[in-house]
Design an enzyme around this catalytic site. Sequence first.
Site, PDB file in Angstrom:
ATOM      1  N   GLY A   1       0.843  -1.191   0.000  1.00 33.74           N
ATOM      2  CA  GLY A   1       0.000   0.000   0.000  1.00 33.74           C
ATOM      3  C   GLY A   1       0.878   1.241   0.000  1.00 33.74           C
ATOM      4  N   ALA A   2       1.834   1.243   0.921  1.00 38.19           N
ATOM      5  CA  ALA A   2       2.760   2.370   1.048  1.00 38.19           C
ATOM      6  C   ALA A   2       3.960   1.900   1.862  1.00 38.19           C
ATOM      7  CB  ALA A   2       2.081   3.546   1.751  1.00 38.19           C
TER       8      ALA A   2
ATOM      9  N   GLU B   1       7.177   3.296   4.572  1.00 42.19           N
ATOM     10  CA  GLU B   1       7.537   4.393   5.476  1.00 42.19           C
ATOM     11  C   GLU B   1       8.997   4.832   5.403  1.00 42.19           C
ATOM     12  OE1 GLU B   1       6.576   1.246   6.412  1.00 42.19           O
ATOM     13  OE2 GLU B   1       7.701   0.550   8.161  1.00 42.19           O
ATOM     14  N   ASN B   2       9.600   4.908   4.198  1.00 46.85           N
ATOM     15  CA  ASN B   2      10.967   5.410   4.093  1.00 46.85           C
ATOM     16  C   ASN B   2      11.038   6.785   4.749  1.00 46.85           C
ATOM     17  OD1 ASN B   2      11.360   3.225   2.109  1.00 46.85           O
ATOM     18  ND2 ASN B   2      10.083   4.556   0.835  1.00 46.85           N
TER      19      ASN B   2
ATOM     20  N   GLU C   1       1.720   5.876   7.749  1.00 45.29           N
ATOM     21  CA  GLU C   1       3.125   6.035   7.367  1.00 45.29           C
ATOM     22  C   GLU C   1       3.787   7.147   8.171  1.00 45.29           C
ATOM     23  OE1 GLU C   1       4.208   3.616   5.692  1.00 45.29           O
ATOM     24  OE2 GLU C   1       2.215   2.894   5.132  1.00 45.29           O
TER      25      GLU C   1
HETATM   26 ZN   LIG Z   1       3.167   0.050   8.303  1.00 40.54          ZN
END
Ligand SMILES: [Zn+2]
Length: 845
Positions: A264-265, A267-268, A301
Amino acid sequence: MPDTDQYRLPRTVTPVRYDIALSPDLARASFTGEVRIEVEIHEPVDEIVLNALELELAEADLDGTAAAGITLDESTERATISFAEPVQPGHRHLRIAFTGTLNDKLRGFYRSTFTDDDGNERVIATTQFESTDARRAFPCWDEPDLKAVFGVTLVVEDGLLAVSNSPVVEERDLGDGRREVRFGDTMKMSTYLVAFVVGPLEATEPIDVDGVPLRVICTPGKTHMADFALEIGAHSLRYFAKYFGIRYPGEKLDFVGLPDFAMGAMENLGAVTFRENLLVIDPERATRNELENVADVVAHEVAHMWFGDLVTMKWWNGIWLNEAFATFMELLCVDDFRPEWDRWVTFGLTRGAAMVIDAMESTRPVEFEVHAPEEAEGMFDVLTYQKGGGVLRMLEQYLGSEPFRSGIVRYIDKHQYGNTETTDLWDAIEAATGEPARSTMDTWIFQGGYPIVSVEPGGEAGEIRLSQRRFRYVESSDDSLWQVPILWRAGIGGEVASGRVLLSEREAMVTLPGKPDWVVVNAGGWGVYRVRYAPELLRALTTDISHLDKLERFNLVSDTWASVLAGTTAPAEYVELVRLFRNESDPAVWGAIASSFSILRRTIPVAERPAFERFVRDLLRPQVERLGWEPKAGESELDAELRGSLLVALGWHGADAEVVAKAQQVHEQYLADPTSVEPNVAEAVATLVARHGGESEFQAYLDRWRNPTTPQEMVRYLYRLADFPNEGLARRVLDLAITEVRSQNGPFVIFFVLMSSEHNALAWDFIEEHWDDIHARFTEPLIPRMLEAVAWVTDADLAARIRSFLTAHPLRSGQQTIEQAMERMDVHVAFARREAAQLASAFDA
Ligand SMILES: [Zn+2]
C-alpha cells in the site's frame, strides 16, 4: 553453530555511515554505483562479510588497499571481501564499485512505467527495500539493528526529478545532459528505510508544517489532486509530534505516488512511497471510504516516522509491533482528523475480518520467533495489523488513554535512534501505569486465537458469572486462557453503572451494584473477543438495543453471526436479531449484516432465493426510503456512504428490479458527466450495473479503466470488470489480469472473479492452468492475497479440488494465509451442507 548465523552477519565489522552514489540508466534498465562505507572493525579480520544480491561487484578497497578477492553467494545473499593481510581494528573506509539491473519485480531498485499524455512510455526508477531488498541496490549490512547514517548522491538525466530521504543540498550540472544531485545526511537509521526515486515526476510546492516542508510527488498532471493528502499529512505530523512529545525526526517529508507499487505504502524516512490511488485523490469525486483509505495510509506512514523509523525493531519478529502500533496510531489520528467518520467504529469491520481468521486452527500467534527474514513475510497480514492494532486499543481503553500514552512517550524517548524488543514497550507501559501490561499482553501476543466470554446470571441478585474459552468455528478441545480486560455497563433501576475486571481465570463472578435490568459485557466494544449472553440476558439486552452504542451493536451482530457459522446459533435466531436493525443508521453495523448476506445468498438454493430477497428488501427499505437517491443538504458523510452501500445491498441481495433499473439510468448520467452524481452513489451504481451488465457496459468499463479521470476511478472500473455475469466476459477479465493489467493490480482482479459465486469455478480452472504465468508475473506477496478468495467457496466439490491443488503446490511464503483461507472455505462448505436445505424457512416472517 546455531542456524540463525546463516541470517545474521558477523558483527566483527559494523557500518557507521554510507555514502552511496548511483547513476540509474532508465532507458537501459540498469544502474552503476559506488558505495563508501565508514566501518568500525572490532577485531582483526581477513575478510569483510556484508549483504549483496543481484549486483555485480567490480572492485573493492579498504582505505585504498585493493581487496584480494570478492565473492558473491547467491543462496546467503552475501558478499565476502577478502584481504591479503589481516585488517586491524579501528575506523576504516570500505569502497565498493558495482552495477545492477532495474528489475520489474517491484522490489529492490526497480522500474515503474506509465504512458504520458503524448502516448509515450515513461520510466521511473524507484525503490522498495523492506524487508531485505536494500541489498539489491547497494552492498550493505542489511539488518534492522545495524543502523547508520546515509548520504545519497544520484546522477540523473536533465528533466528528471530525484528524491531521497533527505533534502537536496547540492546540484551540479555534469555538462553531458545529466545532473549530480547530492542529498543531506539522514539520521542514524536502518537500511530498509533508505529510498531513492528518479523519474519524470511533478512535485507540489512545499507547505510548511511547523518547520517541516511537506510535498506530494506524482506523475505529471495530477498535482491538483494532492490537497487532501497534504491536509491529512500536515494533520498527522502535528498530531504525532504532540502525542509522542518529540519533533518529527526527518528534515522534510515527501509523499511519492507511484504507478507500480507492491504494497500500500512504505515508510521510508522523509520519502514515503505509495500506490498512486492511496495518495492522489479528488475529494469531490471520491467516496467516503476512498478518502478514509487515503487518510489511513498517510497517517499510518507518518506514525512510522517515529514508531519504526526513529525506534526500530531489533529483528523481523518485531514487524508485528511496528505494524500493529502504526495501525493503532493511524486510527487515533484519523479519528482526530475527522471525528464525524467514527473511525473506531469502522475499524470494527477490519478487526472483525482478523477475528474470523484468528478463529481458525491454522491461525498463528501475533508474534513468533523468526530466523530467516522471509519467515516474517507472513507477518504482513490482518493478524498483525488488525488484531495487533485491536489488542493495543483494548489495552489503551482498559488502562485509560493518558496513562497508556505516557508509557509510549517513555518508550520512544528511551529508545530513539535505537532498536527494541516487544517487551521494551510493555515495560515502559508498566513503569508508567503500574499495571501488569506485560503478562496481560503476553496472553494475546504469544498465543493464537481469542476467547469467547459467556455471561450468565450469578447466584445472587446483582451477580453475573463470566467464563472464557477459546472461540472456534469447529468443535475442539483447547484449554488456552487469556487475561481478558473486560469493561461492563449495566442498567440498574433506571441508573447506568459501569466497571472493569481482568478475567484471568477460567471463570469469575462479578458483583454489580444491584440487580441489572440489562448488562453489556465488552462495553465500548474494544475487546478482541466475542461475547455470548445467556438467553434471558440477551432478551433483556435486545428488548431495547438503544442501550448499545454503535460498536457494541456491531459486535452483537458479528458475534451472533460467528456463532451461526459455528453451528451454535440457528440461522432463524440470527435473522430475528437482524430484524431489530431496521432503523440502524451506522454503515459499519450494516457492513457486518451485509457480509453475512453474501454467505447466506450463496448458501440458499437458487430456487428458494426469493424468500431471502424479500427479507432483504423489507429490512432495507426504511433506511433506503429515508436516504433517497439524492444527497440531502447538510447530511453526514456516513449517511452518504450508507446510501451507497444500502443501494448495492438492495439491488444485489434484495434483487430489487427498480433499484437496478434506476442504477443503470444514473450510471449513464455519470458516464456523461461524472460530477453530476454523488460519489458514493456513483460507486454503488458502478457495482450494480456491472452485476447486471452485458457486452456494451463491459466496453464502457474497459474504456473508463483505460482512460480514468482519477486514480480511484481507474481502480473501481478495473475491479468491477470482475462482476459481470456473462461467462465469456469473465474469461476475458481473467486474461486481462495476466496481460494488460498492471502486475500490482492483476492479483486483485483474479481475487474478485474467484470470489464471485457465479464464476469461482471458472477462475479456479484459470488459476490451475496459468499457475506458472501467475508466478512469473506477480510479485510473490500478492499471490496469497489473490488466493484468499477461496474462503468464499461453499461448493464441496470445488473446495476439494482447490484443497488438493494448493496442498500439492505450496507457496514459498504466505502458505499459512492459504491454509487459513482453505479452513474458512471448509467452514462455509460445512455451513452450506448443514443449513442449505432448510435455510429458506429462516426468512419466513
Ligand atoms: Zn506500516
